[in-house]
Design a protein around this motif. Structure first.
Motif, short mmCIF file in Angstrom:
data_model
loop_
_atom_site.label_atom_id
_atom_site.label_comp_id
_atom_site.label_asym_id
_atom_site.label_seq_id
_atom_site.Cartn_x
_atom_site.Cartn_y
_atom_site.Cartn_z
N LEU A 169 10.55 47.52 102.26
CA LEU A 169 11.14 48.88 101.89
C LEU A 169 11.42 48.97 100.58
O LEU A 169 11.16 50.08 99.95
CB LEU A 169 12.20 49.18 102.94
CG LEU A 169 12.01 49.09 104.22
CD1 LEU A 169 13.27 49.47 105.18
CD2 LEU A 169 10.68 49.91 104.67
N ARG A 170 12.02 47.96 99.97
CA ARG A 170 12.47 48.13 98.64
C ARG A 170 11.09 48.33 97.74
O ARG A 170 11.12 49.08 96.82
CB ARG A 170 13.16 46.79 98.15
CG ARG A 170 13.70 46.69 96.73
CD ARG A 170 14.11 45.44 96.20
NE ARG A 170 12.78 44.46 96.24
CZ ARG A 170 12.00 44.36 95.23
NH1 ARG A 170 11.89 45.26 94.27
NH2 ARG A 170 11.02 43.54 95.40
N LYS A 171 10.23 47.47 97.96
CA LYS A 171 8.97 47.57 97.15
C LYS A 171 8.37 48.87 97.27
O LYS A 171 7.77 49.51 96.30
CB LYS A 171 8.03 46.58 97.68
CG LYS A 171 8.33 45.08 97.34
CD LYS A 171 7.47 43.94 97.70
CE LYS A 171 7.79 42.82 97.32
NZ LYS A 171 7.21 41.61 98.03
N ILE A 188 9.75 51.81 97.80
CA ILE A 188 10.60 52.89 97.12
C ILE A 188 10.37 52.83 95.61
O ILE A 188 10.06 53.67 94.90
CB ILE A 188 12.24 52.52 97.49
CG1 ILE A 188 12.47 53.19 98.76
CG2 ILE A 188 12.94 53.35 96.57
CD1 ILE A 188 13.82 52.47 99.50
N SER A 189 10.22 51.30 95.06
CA SER A 189 10.10 51.11 93.83
C SER A 189 8.63 51.58 93.19
O SER A 189 8.42 51.84 92.19
CB SER A 189 10.22 49.60 93.25
OG SER A 189 9.10 48.73 93.83
N HIS A 190 7.71 51.66 93.97
CA HIS A 190 6.43 52.27 93.79
C HIS A 190 6.37 53.67 94.15
O HIS A 190 5.14 54.23 94.36
CB HIS A 190 5.21 51.63 94.51
CG HIS A 190 5.12 50.09 93.90
ND1 HIS A 190 4.34 49.74 92.75
CD2 HIS A 190 5.65 48.94 94.47
CE1 HIS A 190 4.45 48.71 92.60
NE2 HIS A 190 5.22 48.01 93.48
N SER A 191 7.47 54.39 94.34
CA SER A 191 7.50 55.73 94.57
C SER A 191 7.09 56.21 95.71
O SER A 191 6.36 57.30 95.73
CB SER A 191 7.14 56.80 93.30
OG SER A 191 7.94 56.18 92.06
N ARG A 192 6.78 55.39 96.65
CA ARG A 192 6.28 55.88 97.84
C ARG A 192 7.38 56.08 99.15
O ARG A 192 8.48 55.48 99.02
CB ARG A 192 5.68 54.80 98.59
CG ARG A 192 4.31 54.50 97.78
CD ARG A 192 3.20 53.69 98.33
NE ARG A 192 3.51 52.45 98.84
CZ ARG A 192 3.47 51.16 98.40
NH1 ARG A 192 3.16 51.01 97.32
NH2 ARG A 192 3.97 49.97 99.17
N ALA A 193 6.99 57.34 99.86
CA ALA A 193 8.32 57.74 100.71
C ALA A 193 8.25 56.84 101.81
O ALA A 193 7.32 56.46 102.52
CB ALA A 193 7.97 59.07 101.01
#
Length: 71
Positions: free
Chosen positions: A36-38, A40-45
């Motif tokens: 989930l962190r990854k 979010i860090s790639h701007s995916r919802a």
């Protein structure tokens, strides 16, 4: 944070704050949150289910820290 907890003998640095069981629980939760962190860090919802999982795990981690510090 997960990498810090998992790194060789770093767990020894946290023994005055967390017992071994709590360390394992936190590390496990952080490991499960990593995708989930990854995302979010790639701007995916996050999906609603992913967001709920993240919220639940973070609340559990916060509870462990707050219960240990309130002693």
């Amino acid at each position: 944070l997960k990498k810090i907890f998992e790194k060789k003998n770093n767990h020894l640095l946290f023994l005055d704050l967390l017992n071994q069981e709590d360390m394992k629980i936190i590390t496990s939760k952080l490991h499960e949150l990593d995708p989930l962190r990854k995302k979010i860090s790639h701007s995916r919802a996050l999906s609603e289910q992913e967001f709920s999982k993240m919220k639940m795990y973070l609340e559990q981690i916060m509870e462990i820290f707050s219960s240990e510090w309130s002693l």
